[in-house]
Design a protein around this motif. Structure first.
Motif, PDB file in Angstrom:
ATOM      1  N   TYR B 327       3.697  10.628 -18.318  1.00  0.00           N
ATOM      2  CA  TYR B 327       3.753  10.371 -16.869  1.00  0.00           C
ATOM      3  C   TYR B 327       4.162   8.920 -16.591  1.00  0.00           C
ATOM      4  O   TYR B 327       4.969   8.645 -15.701  1.00  0.00           O
ATOM      5  CB  TYR B 327       2.394  10.668 -16.232  1.00  0.00           C
ATOM      6  CG  TYR B 327       2.377  10.438 -14.742  1.00  0.00           C
ATOM      7  CD1 TYR B 327       2.772  11.442 -13.859  1.00  0.00           C
ATOM      8  CD2 TYR B 327       1.996   9.210 -14.206  1.00  0.00           C
ATOM      9  CE1 TYR B 327       2.794  11.223 -12.491  1.00  0.00           C
ATOM     10  CE2 TYR B 327       2.018   8.981 -12.835  1.00  0.00           C
ATOM     11  CZ  TYR B 327       2.416   9.985 -11.985  1.00  0.00           C
ATOM     12  OH  TYR B 327       2.440   9.771 -10.629  1.00  0.00           O
ATOM     13  N   PRO B 422       9.222   8.562  -6.802  1.00  0.00           N
ATOM     14  CA  PRO B 422       9.019   9.057  -8.175  1.00  0.00           C
ATOM     15  C   PRO B 422       9.599   8.078  -9.214  1.00  0.00           C
ATOM     16  O   PRO B 422      10.714   7.602  -9.053  1.00  0.00           O
ATOM     17  CB  PRO B 422       9.778  10.389  -8.184  1.00  0.00           C
ATOM     18  CG  PRO B 422       9.784  10.828  -6.759  1.00  0.00           C
ATOM     19  CD  PRO B 422       9.870   9.574  -5.944  1.00  0.00           C
ATOM     20  N   GLY B 441       4.737  10.962  -8.487  1.00  0.00           N
ATOM     21  CA  GLY B 441       5.551  10.422  -9.576  1.00  0.00           C
ATOM     22  C   GLY B 441       5.467   8.908  -9.720  1.00  0.00           C
ATOM     23  O   GLY B 441       6.035   8.333 -10.641  1.00  0.00           O
TER      24      GLY B 441
END
Lengths: 201, 472
Positions: B327, B422, B441
């Protein structure tokens, strides 16, 4: 609040640890002034792509778990903010019980106010329930609040503990405020006494 | 008499009723309210024809949703849903007669900054709010914690909460902090040591020389993040610094009432020999400026460290760390000080007070932010903003290329228009680095205001101590 007595249902496995309240219901859905309607956005960013399409791998999008009523989760479920939108979203989706080794305090408390039963069990037992949940829609688990037991789809029984006051409220669907207002004279007395001892408060 | 902790003493002084099973009804001295977690509670009161029991002890301020741009008086800066929430709070405050600081009031700001600033928060009180960072108020030696909306309604209607007593945990920070190390580094380091569930079920008392040496602002930063360590409440025994901070505040007692209050407040400390269920001790000298690398506040390391390998962890954390690194777009072994950032956010209930702005401005003075980087300062309240302008701090930020905003929660939780795109990477003085916290994001690295300022200048996570050496 709906009563919680017994529940037999599909259990969705979510082994990730530290599933936080921002995952359960992202902040853009906190702008509502209602309690209902949040189920479609439960786990929104894990469940849908940016353009709103379902992510097929996500557990609650899999055909077996679309009607799950129980979540078996990794440690420290519900950590993060105090937003009651988290249990509201779970409830609106149809989840009535979450089982984990541990929960964040505020989330744990918020569940009981909404007819959701959070159950804490030791790691070995959560592991067994997780494996059972992975079997899919035919593997229904049973939660019996009166007896304080969880039963796997193949009949293994695990007892759990629950606070007696909270159990009583869940079993009977009782509203805390009504119960507290029965003690209004005790509150009046306390206020008089405290007003003398700590007048600045 | 049995030796008691500070938590025991405050608890004992607020028990209205105790049931046989140990469940208590606890009296609440101050109830803080904001626009996001309260509308359903007020609606509940209306449906049941109940009133607010103690409107004089109830204080509301909109903070989560409000835009922080200078044009926010223009309603078009807010989304329809946000506007409805803020207007609902306006109406609820008026209908139920509670204390209110609307968006147009210079005293408006983040609820956990406004409470202490206006003298609503005082030692020995019980303080609740439908917000987990209510722990902030524990810095005054009050028992303060977050509650859900059902409990907000319960407190509005009854001025009490149904509670079971938590356990006592002592977190002692011995010795003194080294230069460049701040309250934020203490609180993140404690979470790094205990984990995000280490305090679950406990109320933490922070103590030790390094805590005593902190200002009230620093103490608020430490207690603010007790919840990230799993503890609903964190508190610090009041002392002369606490009394000096409270004296003269609009809602603090005056004259003889002040004297009586101080003599009571002086009894608020943990007795010698009091029982602790858990004790954690860190040496102040061992604490370094830290940053988070993952998506849980426990994912924290000194800035001199490297991104860890999932294989170094055990159990469910292995998968969680792998997910975090994916991530965050980081690889094991990467130096933390090599991580390039796109955005710097200075503000929040953790680090939006005057001392935080002073610390950041001290690093930024005479310098510019890195070209192309987005940087903003969001003061915690209108009064913090005004003070920073008076002290010349605002001009330092503006000269360094920062946006100088109006007060609110802003990009800490990104409910207003201040959000990350994001993949956008942010050095943030806020409190949570969860996935999507600052925008879907978005990638968050938590750090202190001084460290955030240093990162703004270089464009990557930076050890602020190197910059301090330059300026000496």
């Amino acid at each position: 609040m709906d009563k919680f007595t017994t529940l037999t249902g599909i259990a969705a496995p979510m082994p990730l640890v530290n599933i936080d309240t921002d995952m359960i219901i992202p902040k853009q859905f906190l702008k509502t002034i209602k309690r209902s309607g949040l189920g479609k956005n439960l786990f929104d960013e894990m469940r849908y792509t940016q353009d709103g399409a379902e992510i097929p791998d996500f557990v609650l999008n899999q055909p077996a778990y679309r009607h799950a009523e129980i979540i078996v989760a990794g440690d420290n479920f519900g950590c993060g903010s105090s937003r009651e939108h988290a249990p509201w979203a779970l409830l609106d989706f149809g989840i009535r019980c979450v089982i984990s080794t541990s929960f964040a305090d505020i989330f744990f408390n918020n569940c009981f106010k909404n007819g959701i039963l959070p159950i804490v069990l030791p790691q070995e037992q959560v592991d067994v329930l997780m494996a059972d949940a992975r079997k899919g829609a035919n593997a229904r688990q049973t939660v019996d609040l009166e007896a304080q037991t969880v039963t796997t789809s193949d009949g293994q029984v695990f007892p759990f503990t629950v606070d007696s006051h909270r159990k009583h409220c869940l079993l009977n669907g009782l509203d805390d405020i009504g119960l507290t207002l029965e003690k209004v004279s005790a509150i009046d007395t306390f206020e008089k006494k405290a007003g003398t001892l700590r007048p600045w408060a | 008499m049995t030796a008691r902790t500070l938590y025991d003493k405050i608890w004992d002084d607020h028990v209205v009723h105790q049931a046989e099973d140990g469940t208590c009804l606890l009296y609440i001295d101050r109830h803080l309210v904001h626009e996001v977690t309260s509308p359903q509670a007020f609606e509940g009161l209306r449906m049941t024809h109940r009133k607010v029991r103690a409107p004089e002890k109830t204080i509301a301020v909109p903070d989560h949703n409000v835009p922080t741009t200078l044009d926010r008086a223009n309603a078009a800066t807010m989304t329809e849903e946000s506007r409805i929430q803020v207007e609902a709070l306006d109406k609820n405050a008026k209908d139920f007669g509670i204390n209110y600081y609307p968006v147009s009031d210079v005293r408006q700001g983040i609820v956990h900054i406004v409470g202490p600033e206006q003298g609503w928060t005082l030692p020995g009180m019980t303080v609740v709010c439908g917000d987990s960072h209510t722990a902030t108020h524990g810095a005054f030696g009050s028992l303060a914690h977050g509650i859900g909306t059902s409990e907000v309604e319960h407190v509005l209607a009854t001025q009490t909460l149904i509670q079971r007593k938590g356990k006592n945990m002592k977190v002692e920070i011995t010795g003194s902090l080294r230069p460049g190390v701040t309250a934020k580094d203490i609180t993140l380091s404690v979470i790094g040591a205990t984990g995000t569930a280490g305090g679950t079920g406990y109320v933490i008392e922070y103590c030790g020389q390094a805590i005593r040496e902190l200002s009230m602002e620093g103490r608020m930063t430490v207690c603010n993040m007790a919840i990230e360590g799993g503890a609903r409440a964190g508190l610090i025994a009041p002392d002369e610094k606490t009394f000096a901070y409270c004296m003269g505040r609009p809602h603090a007692p005056k004259g003889a009432a002040w004297e009586a209050a101080v003599s009571y407040w002086k009894t608020l400390f943990s007795d010698e020999g009091a029982h602790w269920d858990k004790v954690v001790t860190l040496r102040g000298e061992d604490i370094a400026p830290v940053v988070t690398w993952g998506t849980s506040p426990e994912d924290v390391l000194p800035i001199t460290g490297t991104v860890p390998n999932p294989a170094d962890f055990t159990g469910g954390k292995v998968e969680a760390v792998q997910r975090s690194l994916d991530y965050m777009g980081l690889v094991p072994g990467q130096k933390l000080s090599d991580i390039k950032i796109d955005t710097v956010f200075i503000g929040s209930c953790t680090n939006g007070r005057i001392e935080d702005l002073r610390a950041a401005a001290a690093i930024l003075k005479g310098k510019k932010k890195k070209d192309g980087l987005r940087a903003m300062v969001v003061p915690g309240s209108g009064l913090v903003r005004a003070q920073a302008e008076e002290e010349g701090l605002a001009q330092i930020f503006i000269d360094a290329g920062f946006e100088w905003r109006l007060a609110g929660c802003s990009m800490c939780l990104a409910m207003n228009p201040d959000q990350l795109a994001p993949g956008e990477r942010c050095a943030a003085t806020s409190n949570r680095n969860f996935e999507g916290r600052q925008g879907r994001g978005g990638r968050t690295h938590l750090l202190s205001p001084a460290m955030a300022a240093a990162a703004a200048i270089t464009g990557h996570l930076t050890d602020v101590r190197e910059m301090m050496a330059e300026t000496v």
